[in-house]
Scaffold this motif. Structure first.
Motif, PDB file in Angstrom:
ATOM      1  N   LEU A 123       0.810  -1.220   0.000  1.00 16.93           N
ATOM      2  CA  LEU A 123       0.000   0.000   0.000  1.00 16.93           C
ATOM      3  C   LEU A 123       0.845   1.272   0.000  1.00 16.93           C
ATOM      4  O   LEU A 123       0.586   2.182  -0.812  1.00 16.93           O
ATOM      5  N   PRO A 124       1.858   1.412   0.868  1.00 19.41           N
ATOM      6  CA  PRO A 124       2.656   2.645   0.800  1.00 19.41           C
ATOM      7  C   PRO A 124       3.393   2.812  -0.525  1.00 19.41           C
ATOM      8  O   PRO A 124       3.508   3.936  -1.028  1.00 19.41           O
ATOM      9  N   TYR A 125       3.886   1.720  -1.091  1.00 21.37           N
ATOM     10  CA  TYR A 125       4.548   1.824  -2.394  1.00 21.37           C
ATOM     11  C   TYR A 125       3.567   2.304  -3.458  1.00 21.37           C
ATOM     12  O   TYR A 125       3.876   3.207  -4.245  1.00 21.37           O
ATOM     13  N   VAL A 126       2.379   1.690  -3.495  1.00 21.92           N
ATOM     14  CA  VAL A 126       1.383   2.065  -4.505  1.00 21.92           C
ATOM     15  C   VAL A 126       0.966   3.520  -4.327  1.00 21.92           C
ATOM     16  O   VAL A 126       0.813   4.265  -5.305  1.00 21.92           O
ATOM     17  N   ALA A 127       0.795   3.952  -3.081  1.00 21.17           N
ATOM     18  CA  ALA A 127       0.412   5.345  -2.824  1.00 21.17           C
ATOM     19  C   ALA A 127       1.482   6.302  -3.352  1.00 21.17           C
ATOM     20  O   ALA A 127       1.166   7.309  -4.006  1.00 21.17           O
ATOM     21  N   ALA A 128       2.751   6.004  -3.091  1.00 23.04           N
ATOM     22  CA  ALA A 128       3.837   6.859  -3.569  1.00 23.04           C
ATOM     23  C   ALA A 128       3.865   6.900  -5.094  1.00 23.04           C
ATOM     24  O   ALA A 128       4.079   7.958  -5.707  1.00 23.04           O
ATOM     25  N   GLN A 129       3.648   5.760  -5.724  1.00 16.48           N
ATOM     26  CA  GLN A 129       3.658   5.691  -7.189  1.00 16.48           C
ATOM     27  C   GLN A 129       2.519   6.508  -7.788  1.00 16.48           C
ATOM     28  O   GLN A 129       2.722   7.250  -8.765  1.00 16.48           O
ATOM     29  N   VAL A 130       1.331   6.393  -7.221  1.00 17.45           N
ATOM     30  CA  VAL A 130       0.187   7.144  -7.745  1.00 17.45           C
ATOM     31  C   VAL A 130       0.395   8.640  -7.572  1.00 17.45           C
ATOM     32  O   VAL A 130       0.111   9.430  -8.487  1.00 17.45           O
ATOM     33  N   VAL A 131       0.908   9.043  -6.419  1.00 17.97           N
ATOM     34  CA  VAL A 131       1.184  10.471  -6.200  1.00 17.97           C
ATOM     35  C   VAL A 131       2.182  10.977  -7.234  1.00 17.97           C
ATOM     36  O   VAL A 131       2.011  12.056  -7.815  1.00 17.97           O
TER      37      VAL A 131
END
Length: 232
Positions: A84-92
């Motif tokens: 989840l934190p990786y995906v959030a950083a990527q989307v941002v």
């Protein structure tokens, strides 16, 4: 994964991917006299991954793509708690890049949005070649699956040292050469989300496919490599 630097690396890496790849489509490819066309855009996407993999891959693993993160988890290379934190950083990172592209587009005298002005992904009437939703879904699943196979293999401990970014960048170039006419090529939900959120309308309505298909393909590719090809 307690290192916030890894999340910054994923954010900047994904920003570069969307800015460089989509930027080549909305700027250079928009001027026929420059002549970069589909091949140039395909190469631009590959170069963004290659360069950032060398730049920050040692910090975060160089995913820059939620489908890669999920695929590496399915392949036993990444912990579920850090998805989840990786995906959030990527989307941002993808969304910020799309905002910067919008700002630059607005700097052109007389610019008005027309057509697929931010290189969003689409199918049906919004596919460059007018391919169906079913064709787009199959292409995105299959290509993301093979992308993960290449990532898993080229980053294996027995693979040639230091060559993984080259193989991965060239793989992404090939993927775009195949599928730009079909969906404008996603294989990356973060890449799809940035332009879709800025453009709105049809791009938002079609965005779900460009999350579901790459995530399925990524998980499938990671699982196939781990289960059928090479057990780490």
């Amino acid at each position: 994964m307690n290192n916030i630097r890894a999340l910054w690396a994923e954010l900047f890496g994904t920003f570069w991917l969307v800015f460089g790849g989509c930027g080549s489509a909305v700027f250079a490819a928009a001027f026929p006299e420059l002549g970069i066309g589909f091949a140039g855009v395909s190469l631009a996407f590959g170069l963004t991954v290659l360069t950032m993999a060398y730049a920050v891959g040692h910090v975060s693993g160089g995913h820059f793509n939620p489908a890669v993160t999920v695929g590496l988890w399915a392949g036993g290379r990444f912990p579920a708690k850090d998805i989840l934190p990786y995906v959030a950083a990527q989307v941002v990172g993808g969304v910020l890049a799309a905002f910067v592209l919008l700002y630059l587009l607005q700097g052109q005298a007389g610019w008005v949005p027309k057509g697929n002005w931010l290189a969003a992904n689409g199918y049906g009437d919004f596919s460059p070649g007018h391919f169906s939703m079913a064709a787009g879904f199959v292409a995105e699943v299959l290509l993301t699956c093979f992308f993960l196979l290449i990532i898993m293999g080229s980053t294996h401990k027995l693979a040639p040292m230091g060559a993984a970014p080259i193989a991965i960048g060239l793989a992404l170039t090939l993927i775009h050469l195949i599928s730009i006419p079909i969906t404008n090529t996603s294989v990356n939900p973060a890449r799809s989300t940035g332009p879709a959120l800025i453009m709105g309308g049809w791009a938002i309505k079609q965005l779900l496919l460009f999350w579901i298909a790459p995530l399925i393909g990524g998980a499938l590719g990671g699982w196939i490599y781990r289960t059928l090809i090479c057990e780490d």
